[in-house]
Write a protein that holds these residues in place. Structure first.
Motif, PDB file in Angstrom:
ATOM      1  N   HIS A   1       0.825  -1.214   0.000  1.00 62.25           N
ATOM      2  CA  HIS A   1       0.000   0.000   0.000  1.00 62.25           C
ATOM      3  C   HIS A   1       0.859   1.264   0.000  1.00 62.25           C
ATOM      4  CE1 HIS A   1      -3.183   2.821   1.114  1.00 62.25           C
ATOM      5  NE2 HIS A   1      -2.435   3.205   2.135  1.00 62.25           N
TER       6      HIS A   1
ATOM      7  N   PRO B   1      -1.584   2.296  -3.754  1.00 61.79           N
ATOM      8  CA  PRO B   1      -2.551   2.408  -2.652  1.00 61.79           C
ATOM      9  C   PRO B   1      -3.693   1.412  -2.805  1.00 61.79           C
ATOM     10  CG  PRO B   1      -2.008   4.577  -3.536  1.00 61.79           C
ATOM     11  CD  PRO B   1      -1.434   3.573  -4.490  1.00 61.79           C
ATOM     12  N   LEU B   2      -4.120   0.870  -1.678  1.00 59.28           N
ATOM     13  CA  LEU B   2      -5.249  -0.048  -1.625  1.00 59.28           C
ATOM     14  C   LEU B   2      -6.390   0.614  -0.861  1.00 59.28           C
ATOM     15  CD1 LEU B   2      -3.253  -3.268  -0.683  1.00 59.28           C
ATOM     16  CD2 LEU B   2      -4.284  -2.801  -2.907  1.00 59.28           C
TER      17      LEU B   2
ATOM     18  N   LYS C   1      -8.055  -3.754   1.791  1.00 55.66           N
ATOM     19  CA  LYS C   1      -7.249  -4.140   2.953  1.00 55.66           C
ATOM     20  C   LYS C   1      -7.987  -5.165   3.808  1.00 55.66           C
ATOM     21  CE  LYS C   1      -4.494   0.090   3.466  1.00 55.66           C
ATOM     22  NZ  LYS C   1      -4.109   1.190   4.383  1.00 55.66           N
TER      23      LYS C   1
END
Length: 292
Positions: A147, A152-153, A158
């Protein structure tokens, strides 16, 4: 070069060779469209997350004694890390029957590990609380490495990542491992009073800094990657461990690492477990590298 670097993370001379293309069509513990398959394909996240996870494990005195007194970290840290990397690959990408066999072997090894910490606290490697902590730190560390340093997640992704680890966690004996971000945060808060500073953590980081872990030009990133791993450790844990600014990433290092992470996330290494697992499932070898 990338192929060599990926292989170097998990292969040891004379060590086991796992055929991730077989048996054809047999699913893994996690599905190809899982967040786990997406995250673990990235060598930057794998390397950094692995270091972060070990730091968090060594912060717990019973886990620290078990790891330091009953493994080859001191004498052969590179081989020990590679075995751990291979275990992660088999757990995520290996056919279910292969993963179950490997995990059963790990369980038999754990059953022989027992002792006492320097203050006299008894431990066994099969203690559920310790197995839960090891599983939790691994999930957190690999997830945050991806991440933060690759892509980015979302919060939902997540949570999916934590939940996807549950089948393997149960096989390892970690029945209480977190299955969401909220559960991880609760577990960290509950464990924090037990975490403590130890010279062993600094010894481990020193070994990682001085042992050449990757071939060729990739080795130039080794120390920045180690500092990035320390940077991912939750601040409250870094404070307990006494890991000050000298261990944190330096200016311009994180942009350089993020660039390496993004680039490696799009380069399919067909000889690596993620691509081979895709082929086992009848998917193109580069499928994971273009699906998100």
């Amino acid at each position: 070069m990338l192929t060599r670097s990926v292989r170097n993370l998990i292969e040891t001379p004379g060590g086991p060779r796992i055929d991730f293309t077989a048996p054809a069509g047999e699913p893994a513990l996690a599905a190809p469209d899982s967040v786990s398959w997406w995250v673990f394909k990235n060598p930057v996240a794998l390397f950094v997350g692995g270091i972060t996870a070990v730091i968090l494990e060594l912060a717990e005195p019973r886990v620290r004694s078990g790891v330091w007194d009953h493994s080859s970290f001191r004498t052969d840290p590179l081989t020990r890390l590679k075995r751990t990397g291979l275990a992660a690959m088999v757990t995520v990408y290996g056919a279910r029957s292969v993963a179950e066999k490997m995990i059963a072997g790990v369980g038999r090894q754990h059953a022989r590990v027992a002792g006492s910490t320097p203050d006299g606290t008894a431990y066994r490697a099969t203690d559920t609380e310790l197995l839960d902590w090891v599983q939790a730190t691994a999930s957190f560390s690999f997830l945050e490495a991806y991440h933060t340093l690759v892509s980015p997640l979302s919060d939902a992704e997540k949570d999916r990542f934590y939940a996807e680890a549950a089948p393997a966690a149960r096989l390892y004996g970690a029945a209480g491992a977190p299955t969401s971000r909220a559960q991880w945060e609760g577990q960290l808060a509950a464990m924090l009073p037990r975490l403590e500073r130890s010279e062993i953590v600094l010894e481990f980081l020193g070994l990682m800094r001085e042992t050449r872990l990757a071939p060729g030009p990739v080795s130039r990133l080794q120390r920045p990657l180690i500092r990035a791993a320390v940077g991912l450790v939750p601040p409250e844990v870094r404070e307990r461990l006494g890991l000050g600014r000298e261990w944190m990433p330096r200016p311009l290092e994180l942009p350089m690492i993020r660039l390496a992470g993004r680039v490696s996330d799009r380069i399919a290494v067909l000889e690596a477990p993620p691509a081979q697992a895709c082929m086992r499932m009848g998917l193109p070898g580069d499928w994971l590298y273009r699906r998100r």
